[in-house]
Scaffold this active site. Structure first.
Site, PDB file in Angstrom:
ATOM      1  N   CYS A 119       0.825  -1.229   0.000  1.00  0.00           N
ATOM      2  CA  CYS A 119       0.000   0.000   0.000  1.00  0.00           C
ATOM      3  C   CYS A 119       0.850   1.265   0.000  1.00  0.00           C
ATOM      4  CB  CYS A 119      -0.925   0.020   1.205  1.00  0.00           C
ATOM      5  SG  CYS A 119      -1.995  -1.407   1.284  1.00  0.00           S
ATOM      6  N   HIS A 260      -3.388   7.271   2.247  1.00  0.00           N
ATOM      7  CA  HIS A 260      -3.819   5.957   1.785  1.00  0.00           C
ATOM      8  C   HIS A 260      -5.138   5.605   2.480  1.00  0.00           C
ATOM      9  CE1 HIS A 260      -4.126   1.810   0.896  1.00  0.00           C
ATOM     10  NE2 HIS A 260      -3.709   1.385   2.077  1.00  0.00           N
ATOM     11  N   ASN A 290     -10.262  -0.308   0.007  1.00  0.00           N
ATOM     12  CA  ASN A 290      -8.804  -0.159   0.074  1.00  0.00           C
ATOM     13  C   ASN A 290      -8.227  -0.704  -1.239  1.00  0.00           C
ATOM     14  OD1 ASN A 290      -6.058  -0.636   0.480  1.00  0.00           O
ATOM     15  ND2 ASN A 290      -6.301  -1.182   2.633  1.00  0.00           N
TER      16      ASN A 290
HETATM   17  O1  UT7 Z   1      -3.644  -1.447   3.514  1.00  0.00           O
HETATM   18  C1  UT7 Z   1      -3.365  -2.479   4.459  1.00  0.00           C
HETATM   19  C2  UT7 Z   1      -4.480  -3.460   4.431  1.00  0.00           C
HETATM   20  N1  UT7 Z   1      -5.025  -3.824   5.687  1.00  0.00           N
HETATM   21  C3  UT7 Z   1      -5.808  -3.047   6.461  1.00  0.00           C
HETATM   22  O2  UT7 Z   1      -6.043  -1.898   6.214  1.00  0.00           O
HETATM   23  C4  UT7 Z   1      -6.436  -3.715   7.668  1.00  0.00           C
HETATM   24  C5  UT7 Z   1      -6.512  -2.893   8.906  1.00  0.00           C
HETATM   25  N2  UT7 Z   1      -7.440  -3.538   9.801  1.00  0.00           N
HETATM   26  C6  UT7 Z   1      -8.772  -3.316   9.745  1.00  0.00           C
HETATM   27  O3  UT7 Z   1      -9.226  -2.504   8.947  1.00  0.00           O
HETATM   28  C7  UT7 Z   1      -9.676  -4.047  10.712  1.00  0.00           C
HETATM   29  O4  UT7 Z   1      -8.896  -4.793  11.617  1.00  0.00           O
HETATM   30  C8  UT7 Z   1     -10.706  -4.984  10.002  1.00  0.00           C
HETATM   31  C9  UT7 Z   1     -11.732  -4.154   9.267  1.00  0.00           C
HETATM   32  C10 UT7 Z   1     -10.010  -5.906   9.024  1.00  0.00           C
HETATM   33  C11 UT7 Z   1     -11.447  -5.828  11.037  1.00  0.00           C
HETATM   34  O5  UT7 Z   1     -12.089  -4.970  11.967  1.00  0.00           O
HETATM   35  P1  UT7 Z   1     -11.920  -5.248  13.531  1.00  0.00           P
HETATM   36  O6  UT7 Z   1     -12.727  -4.223  14.215  1.00  0.00           O
HETATM   37  O7  UT7 Z   1     -10.459  -5.316  13.830  1.00  0.00           O
HETATM   38  O8  UT7 Z   1     -12.617  -6.637  13.691  1.00  0.00           O
HETATM   39  P2  UT7 Z   1     -12.026  -8.030  14.240  1.00  0.00           P
HETATM   40  O9  UT7 Z   1     -11.124  -8.664  13.232  1.00  0.00           O
HETATM   41  O10 UT7 Z   1     -11.496  -7.804  15.608  1.00  0.00           O
HETATM   42  O11 UT7 Z   1     -13.333  -8.901  14.336  1.00  0.00           O
HETATM   43  C12 UT7 Z   1     -14.422  -8.567  15.216  1.00  0.00           C
HETATM   44  C13 UT7 Z   1     -15.557  -9.538  14.980  1.00  0.00           C
HETATM   45  C14 UT7 Z   1     -15.116 -11.003  15.007  1.00  0.00           C
HETATM   46  O12 UT7 Z   1     -16.152 -11.753  15.602  1.00  0.00           O
HETATM   47  P3  UT7 Z   1     -16.063 -12.190  17.150  1.00  0.00           P
HETATM   48  O13 UT7 Z   1     -14.801 -13.002  17.250  1.00  0.00           O
HETATM   49  O14 UT7 Z   1     -15.979 -10.902  17.926  1.00  0.00           O
HETATM   50  O15 UT7 Z   1     -17.324 -12.947  17.340  1.00  0.00           O
HETATM   51  C15 UT7 Z   1     -15.018 -11.365  13.544  1.00  0.00           C
HETATM   52  O16 UT7 Z   1     -15.212 -12.743  13.311  1.00  0.00           O
HETATM   53  O17 UT7 Z   1     -16.131  -9.332  13.691  1.00  0.00           O
HETATM   54  C16 UT7 Z   1     -16.153 -10.570  12.959  1.00  0.00           C
HETATM   55  N3  UT7 Z   1     -15.983 -10.264  11.544  1.00  0.00           N
HETATM   56  C17 UT7 Z   1     -17.024  -9.971  10.732  1.00  0.00           C
HETATM   57  N4  UT7 Z   1     -18.347  -9.917  10.952  1.00  0.00           N
HETATM   58  C18 UT7 Z   1     -19.132  -9.577   9.912  1.00  0.00           C
HETATM   59  C19 UT7 Z   1     -14.828 -10.190  10.826  1.00  0.00           C
HETATM   60  N5  UT7 Z   1     -15.106  -9.851   9.555  1.00  0.00           N
HETATM   61  C20 UT7 Z   1     -16.452  -9.723   9.465  1.00  0.00           C
HETATM   62  C21 UT7 Z   1     -17.318  -9.392   8.421  1.00  0.00           C
HETATM   63  N6  UT7 Z   1     -18.642  -9.317   8.675  1.00  0.00           N
HETATM   64  N7  UT7 Z   1     -16.876  -9.097   7.173  1.00  0.00           N
END
Ligand code: UT7
Length: 333
Positions: A119, A260, A290
């Site tokens: 990125c 970004h 993204n």
């Molecule tokens: O350019 C570099 C590329 N990468 C990035 O920019 C990533 C940076 N990170 C992020 O943007 C965030 O960490 C994410 C958007 C990827 C995830 O958000 P989060 O608030 O960190 O969520 P999490 O991974 O901690 O997951 C929270 C919950 C989990 O469920 P439980 O364990 O709390 O029951 C996940 O299983 O949300 C669940 N989950 C979803 N639910 C519905 C994960 N993805 C999804 C989804 N829809 N798409």
């Protein structure tokens, strides 16, 4: 800040290209266990653009953007003396897509190479290109940032696939007699100790033990979202504060902070922690997701289209991503 070099650099021909096909959160709800509400709240994304993999490639989207850049700069392909194509989604590692792009647009035999910094790629590319023009060795460098992330995500993995889209952006960096025009300050960094936070494995043996049970397909992006999130929030603040401190600029001197587009919460956190003015931080992740190396160019092109980039303006460009990598570039346009 005064620059004692023989040449200045003009950023011209700002352009972008995105595929026509739109993939909405509602479309994703039909194929994944996710919801429009979750995606909007956690990422700020509403829709993203997706290539038709049968008809379009990284090279074709990158080329579309570069051709527009040349037109806007009033140049021919043969005016270029270097092409830098920043991407992690080239079809092949050999030859580089930059070589094929150069041939296709009729720019041979200019040197051409792909640059891999995820990125951060486009900002790395701008910094490298600007330095080569300022040194006097090159006159006219085409820099493209383009990734087709939807070709490398597993649509069975809801935590990664909802984030990404496809896009290209490009600029032409040209020698300019005004030595005070161009990049006033640049910083680039990499910390490979964090590589396993975000990676695209080609073979099973490259997968680290902690991910051994992860069912994501080989050839698809693996991401530890929370680790990348934490890294980006901290680095965002660090690189902007560093750029302001090293140049002696104040937030009010800067007409645009071009960032970004990773996740709207990451950008909002930076706005609050650093005290950036909201009306000078363009956010378009809602429409494109993204797009990795594509995102900064798309933001620049939107600002150009709105007349928000004026001659003499100071602009700070920042990006972060896989590697882990980060980069900043402070410009007097
Ligand atoms: O350019 C570099 C590329 N990468 C990035 O920019 C990533 C940076 N990170 C992020 O943007 C965030 O960490 C994410 C958007 C990827 C995830 O958000 P989060 O608030 O960190 O969520 P999490 O991974 O901690 O997951 C929270 C919950 C989990 O469920 P439980 O364990 O709390 O029951 C996940 O299983 O949300 C669940 N989950 C979803 N639910 C519905 C994960 N993805 C999804 C989804 N829809 N798409």
């Amino acid at each position: 800040m005064s620059l004692s070099t023989a040449f200045g650099v003009r950023m011209s021909g700002i352009a972008s290209a995105v595929p026509d096909r739109v993939l909405t959160n509602a479309d994703l709800e039909r194929i994944l266990d996710t919801s429009d509400e979750w995606i909007r709240q956690r990422t700020g994304i509403v829709e993203r653009r997706v290539v038709d993999g049968e008809r379009e490639s990284q090279a074709s989207l990158a080329m579309r953007s570069l051709r527009t850049s040349l037109d806007r700069a009033g140049l021919k392909p043969s005016d270029l003396d270097l092409i830098i194509n920043c991407t992690v989604t080239a079809e092949m590692t050999c030859p580089s897509n930059a070589c094929r792009i150069a041939a296709e647009i009729g720019a041979t035999p200019v040197p051409a190479f792909d640059l891999v910094a995820a990125c951060s790629g486009f900002v790395y590319g701008i910094n490298v290109g600007e330095s080569l023009v300022r040194s006097g060795r090159f006159r006219t460098v085409g820099v493209i940032g383009c990734d087709l992330m939807t070709q490398v995500v597993d649509y069975e993995d809801r935590s990664v696939s909802i984030l990404f889209g496809d896009a290209a952006g490009s600029v032409i960096l040209r020698r300019d007699p005004d030595t005070q025009r161009g990049c006033l300050y640049q910083a680039m960094g990499a910390d490979g100790r964090g590589w396993h936070s975000l990676y695209l494995p080609r073979r099973a043996r490259e997968i680290p033990p902690e991910d051994a049970d992860n069912p994501i397909r080989i050839g698809c992006l693996r991401m530890h979202g929370r680790e990348v999130y934490k890294f980006a929030v901290n680095k965002f603040r660090e690189v902007i504060e560093d750029a302001l401190e090293k140049t002696g600029l104040k937030v009010d001197d800067v007409s645009q902070f071009v960032c970004h587009q990773m996740n709207v919460r990451i950008i909002d956190a930076a706005i609050e922690r650093i005290g950036l003015p909201r009306d000078r931080v363009r956010i378009n992740i809602d429409r494109y997701g993204n797009t990795s190396a594509g995102s900064v160019g798309v933001v620049l092109d939107e600002l150009r289209g709105d007349g928000a980039l004026r001659e003499g303006d100071i602009v700070i460009i920042v990006a972060f991503g896989g590697g882990l990598t980060w980069a900043s570039s402070v410009w007097r346009l």
